[in-house]
Design a protein around this motif. Structure first.
Motif, PDB file in Angstrom:
ATOM      1  N   THR A  98       0.770  -1.265   0.493  1.00  0.00           N
ATOM      2  CA  THR A  98       0.017  -0.324   0.049  1.00  0.00           C
ATOM      3  C   THR A  98       0.970   1.458   0.007  1.00  0.00           C
ATOM      4  OG1 THR A  98      -2.079   1.292   1.093  1.00  0.00           O
ATOM      5  CG2 THR A  98       0.349   0.377   2.098  1.00  0.00           C
ATOM      6  N   ALA A  99       0.325   2.253  -0.981  1.00  0.00           N
ATOM      7  CA  ALA A  99       1.206   3.725  -0.614  1.00  0.00           C
ATOM      8  C   ALA A  99       1.378   3.862   1.108  1.00  0.00           C
ATOM      9  CB  ALA A  99       0.575   4.839  -1.789  1.00  0.00           C
ATOM     10  N   ALA A 100       2.290   4.466   1.131  1.00  0.00           N
ATOM     11  CA  ALA A 100       2.326   5.904   2.128  1.00  0.00           C
ATOM     12  C   ALA A 100       0.912   6.360   2.964  1.00  0.00           C
ATOM     13  CB  ALA A 100       4.038   5.625   2.870  1.00  0.00           C
ATOM     14  N   LEU A 206       8.291   8.196  -1.525  1.00  0.00           N
ATOM     15  CA  LEU A 206       7.741   8.359  -3.493  1.00  0.00           C
ATOM     16  C   LEU A 206       6.392   9.150  -3.229  1.00  0.00           C
ATOM     17  CD1 LEU A 206       8.058   4.280  -3.251  1.00  0.00           C
ATOM     18  CD2 LEU A 206       9.496   6.703  -5.037  1.00  0.00           C
ATOM     19  N   THR A 207       6.241   9.806  -2.206  1.00  0.00           N
ATOM     20  CA  THR A 207       5.373  10.427  -1.820  1.00  0.00           C
ATOM     21  C   THR A 207       4.288  11.934  -2.840  1.00  0.00           C
ATOM     22  OG1 THR A 207       4.451   9.534   0.080  1.00  0.00           O
ATOM     23  CG2 THR A 207       3.024  12.125  -0.878  1.00  0.00           C
ATOM     24  N   GLN A 208       4.008  12.061  -3.407  1.00  0.00           N
ATOM     25  CA  GLN A 208       3.887  13.575  -4.852  1.00  0.00           C
ATOM     26  C   GLN A 208       5.183  13.914  -5.023  1.00  0.00           C
ATOM     27  OE1 GLN A 208       0.847  16.204  -3.684  1.00  0.00           O
ATOM     28  NE2 GLN A 208      -0.375  15.055  -2.014  1.00  0.00           N
ATOM     29  N   THR A 209       5.968  13.237  -5.774  1.00  0.00           N
ATOM     30  CA  THR A 209       7.353  13.618  -6.140  1.00  0.00           C
ATOM     31  C   THR A 209       7.945  14.002  -7.686  1.00  0.00           C
ATOM     32  OG1 THR A 209       7.917  10.711  -6.852  1.00  0.00           O
ATOM     33  CG2 THR A 209       8.768  11.940  -4.606  1.00  0.00           C
ATOM     34  N   LEU A 210       6.473  13.829  -8.261  1.00  0.00           N
ATOM     35  CA  LEU A 210       6.406  14.598  -9.913  1.00  0.00           C
ATOM     36  C   LEU A 210       5.988  15.638  -9.776  1.00  0.00           C
ATOM     37  CD1 LEU A 210       3.761  11.548 -11.598  1.00  0.00           C
ATOM     38  CD2 LEU A 210       6.179  11.438 -11.268  1.00  0.00           C
ATOM     39  N   LEU A 211       6.030  16.736 -10.334  1.00  0.00           N
ATOM     40  CA  LEU A 211       6.669  18.167 -10.768  1.00  0.00           C
ATOM     41  C   LEU A 211       5.958  18.147 -12.437  1.00  0.00           C
ATOM     42  CD1 LEU A 211       5.923  20.950  -9.120  1.00  0.00           C
ATOM     43  CD2 LEU A 211       7.764  21.491  -9.546  1.00  0.00           C
ATOM     44  N   TYR A 250      -5.811   7.886 -17.067  1.00  0.00           N
ATOM     45  CA  TYR A 250      -4.211   8.104 -16.270  1.00  0.00           C
ATOM     46  C   TYR A 250      -5.632   8.781 -15.110  1.00  0.00           C
ATOM     47  CZ  TYR A 250      -1.740   7.550 -20.207  1.00  0.00           C
ATOM     48  OH  TYR A 250      -0.995   7.201 -21.812  1.00  0.00           O
ATOM     49  N   TYR A 251      -4.938   8.757 -13.818  1.00  0.00           N
ATOM     50  CA  TYR A 251      -5.392   9.693 -12.459  1.00  0.00           C
ATOM     51  C   TYR A 251      -4.753   9.529 -11.770  1.00  0.00           C
ATOM     52  CZ  TYR A 251      -4.842   5.046  -9.079  1.00  0.00           C
ATOM     53  OH  TYR A 251      -4.718   4.582  -8.832  1.00  0.00           O
ATOM     54  N   GLY A 252      -4.812  10.647 -10.616  1.00  0.00           N
ATOM     55  CA  GLY A 252      -3.854  11.008  -9.749  1.00  0.00           C
ATOM     56  C   GLY A 252      -3.946  12.768  -9.323  1.00  0.00           C
ATOM     57  N   ILE A 253      -3.351  13.128  -8.621  1.00  0.00           N
ATOM     58  CA  ILE A 253      -3.021  14.625  -7.948  1.00  0.00           C
ATOM     59  C   ILE A 253      -2.275  16.204  -8.523  1.00  0.00           C
ATOM     60  CG2 ILE A 253      -2.105  15.584  -6.176  1.00  0.00           C
ATOM     61  CD1 ILE A 253      -4.915  13.576  -5.278  1.00  0.00           C
ATOM     62  N   SER A 254      -2.952  16.738  -8.908  1.00  0.00           N
ATOM     63  CA  SER A 254      -2.401  18.346  -9.775  1.00  0.00           C
ATOM     64  C   SER A 254      -2.952  19.077  -8.934  1.00  0.00           C
ATOM     65  CB  SER A 254      -3.350  18.034 -11.391  1.00  0.00           C
ATOM     66  OG  SER A 254      -2.195  19.822 -11.374  1.00  0.00           O
ATOM     67  N   THR A 255      -1.914  19.724  -8.118  1.00  0.00           N
ATOM     68  CA  THR A 255      -1.904  21.034  -7.549  1.00  0.00           C
ATOM     69  C   THR A 255      -1.201  22.499  -7.687  1.00  0.00           C
ATOM     70  OG1 THR A 255       0.103  20.683  -6.188  1.00  0.00           O
ATOM     71  CG2 THR A 255      -2.204  19.971  -5.297  1.00  0.00           C
ATOM     72  N   ASN A 256      -1.449  23.020  -8.484  1.00  0.00           N
ATOM     73  CA  ASN A 256      -0.209  24.747  -9.076  1.00  0.00           C
ATOM     74  C   ASN A 256      -0.365  24.296 -10.535  1.00  0.00           C
ATOM     75  OD1 ASN A 256      -0.534  26.003  -6.675  1.00  0.00           O
ATOM     76  ND2 ASN A 256       0.878  24.669  -6.011  1.00  0.00           N
ATOM     77  N   ASP A 257      -1.316  23.752 -11.328  1.00  0.00           N
ATOM     78  CA  ASP A 257      -0.973  23.662 -12.614  1.00  0.00           C
ATOM     79  C   ASP A 257      -0.403  22.892 -13.032  1.00  0.00           C
ATOM     80  OD1 ASP A 257      -2.830  25.011 -13.283  1.00  0.00           O
ATOM     81  OD2 ASP A 257      -1.380  26.997 -12.830  1.00  0.00           O
ATOM     82  N   ARG A 260       1.103  16.013  -9.362  1.00  0.00           N
ATOM     83  CA  ARG A 260       1.602  15.454  -8.472  1.00  0.00           C
ATOM     84  C   ARG A 260       1.922  13.745  -7.964  1.00  0.00           C
ATOM     85  NH1 ARG A 260       4.176  19.701  -5.469  1.00  0.00           N
ATOM     86  NH2 ARG A 260       5.736  17.577  -5.088  1.00  0.00           N
ATOM     87  N   VAL A 261       0.776  13.619  -8.915  1.00  0.00           N
ATOM     88  CA  VAL A 261       0.727  12.144  -8.721  1.00  0.00           C
ATOM     89  C   VAL A 261      -0.038  11.846 -10.786  1.00  0.00           C
ATOM     90  CG1 VAL A 261      -0.675   9.797  -7.509  1.00  0.00           C
ATOM     91  CG2 VAL A 261       0.632  11.438  -6.297  1.00  0.00           C
ATOM     92  N   LEU A 262       0.657  10.599 -10.860  1.00  0.00           N
ATOM     93  CA  LEU A 262       0.056   9.798 -12.218  1.00  0.00           C
ATOM     94  C   LEU A 262       0.323   8.239 -11.995  1.00  0.00           C
ATOM     95  CD1 LEU A 262      -0.209  10.738 -14.494  1.00  0.00           C
ATOM     96  CD2 LEU A 262       1.760  10.482 -15.475  1.00  0.00           C
ATOM     97  N   CYS A 263      -1.507   7.776 -12.001  1.00  0.00           N
ATOM     98  CA  CYS A 263      -0.811   6.276 -12.019  1.00  0.00           C
ATOM     99  C   CYS A 263      -2.354   5.781 -12.971  1.00  0.00           C
ATOM    100  CB  CYS A 263      -2.211   6.157 -10.976  1.00  0.00           C
ATOM    101  SG  CYS A 263      -0.876   6.877  -9.199  1.00  0.00           S
ATOM    102  N   LEU A 264      -2.431   5.017 -12.706  1.00  0.00           N
ATOM    103  CA  LEU A 264      -2.825   3.999 -14.770  1.00  0.00           C
ATOM    104  C   LEU A 264      -3.948   2.967 -13.550  1.00  0.00           C
ATOM    105  CD1 LEU A 264      -0.307   4.240 -15.506  1.00  0.00           C
ATOM    106  CD2 LEU A 264      -1.921   4.037 -17.630  1.00  0.00           C
TER     107      LEU A 264
END
Length: 308
Positions: A98-100, A206-211, A250-257, A260-264
């Protein structure tokens, strides 16, 4: 060998649908016989699975045969199932990892008028419309109570959150450590239709590492359709999004355009769209529950047969 991919290559020679005999696990009585597209069946029945057959959700307790190598060529499959809502003799965990983090949940449904725009499957968002879609859907809260999800919304189970994930390549060392732990757990319990005795919680690193810039990502897709994200038992995900392209969801979390999280929702077969996205944004494709990873220069978990 990935037999479902081999099957795709042979669809002109083999039937596309598998004859499934559904049997009540508790009584032994036959529920019915159904024909299901092979692409909707797993490669191996070796992990907890709930399937939709006959307008009802069933938990698979036993399967014969267990592998695609057998049922694709016999064209027959016997599943002993139980109503998902009935108590079952299950092990404590329904996923090996499970994710943290857990996503924040909105207290209300997004504004209906905004949602209808986002869910229009014929819409093609372009330019500034991308930026307008997500903040309004995830940021504004309706005054009324929560309602059932619109059909165009992606709804996922809580246990599926971030289980198939696009992670940054520079996180490969952390990903590898977590995958080793999951692999060890799977080796100790190879047949897990009724669940897992233990569960590995992945690193918070690994939590919200994307930008990833929101518009840059959508520029990689053909005619993307945008909507919010819904967890089946929890509700609307704050800053959550769904993007449906012609080939993938695709799904995930997006903040400030920025994403931050990208999944399938499930592990896909690799195609040009995914390969281009991974190369352009330097991403890994990680199947956490399967304990393997695609991409990266020195990746010990990369499968050898997942490219179409």
């Amino acid at each position: 060998m990935n037999y479902l991919q081999l099957y795709e290559a042979l669809t002109g020679l083999l039937p596309k649908r598998i004859k499934i005999t559904l049997i009540n696990y508790n009584t032994g009585q036959e529920i019915g016989i159904f024909k299901i597209d092979a692409s909707n069946l797993p490669e191996v029945f070796d992990k907890p699975l709930v399937i939709d057959i006959g307008n009802k959700r069933w938990r698979v307790m036993q399967a014969a045969p267990k592998t695609a190598a057998d049922y694709l060529f016999s064209k027959k499959l016997i599943l002993k199932v139980q109503d998902e809502l009935l108590p079952a003799n299950l092990l404590p965990f329904q996923a090996p990892t499970t994710a943290a983090d857990k996503p924040a949940i909105l207290p209300r449904e997004p504004v209906d008028a905004v949602a209808k725009i986002a869910f229009d499957s014929k819409s093609v968002f372009a330019g500034a419309s991308y930026n307008a879609a997500i903040p309004s859907v995830t940021g504004e809260i309706a005054k009324g109570g929560s309602q059932s999800p619109d059909p165009y919304i992606l709804t996922i189970e809580e246990t599926d959150w971030r289980q198939v994930e696009l992670a940054a390549e520079d996180c490969l060392s952390v990903v590898t450590i977590d995958l080793h732990s999951v692999q060890q757990l799977l080796s100790e319990q190879p047949d897990a239709l009724t669940g897992y005795r233990q569960q590995h919680t992945r690193s918070r690193q690994l939590t919200q590492t994307l930008l990833i810039p929101w518009n840059s990502f959508l520029d990689q897709l053909h005619k993307p359709v945008i909507g919010p994200l819904y967890l089946r038992r929890s509700g609307w995900v704050e800053n959550g999004f769904t993007i449906a392209s012609e080939h993938h969801t695709y799904y995930g979390i997006s903040t400030n355009d920025h994403i931050r999280v990208l999944c399938l929702p499930a592990m896909p077969v690799m195609d040009d769209e995914l390969m281009n996205i991974m190369e352009h944004f330097k991403l890994l494709l990680v199947d956490w529950c399967g304990a393997y990873c695609f991409g990266g220069i020195t990746n010990p978990f990369e499968p050898q047969n997942n490219v179409k």
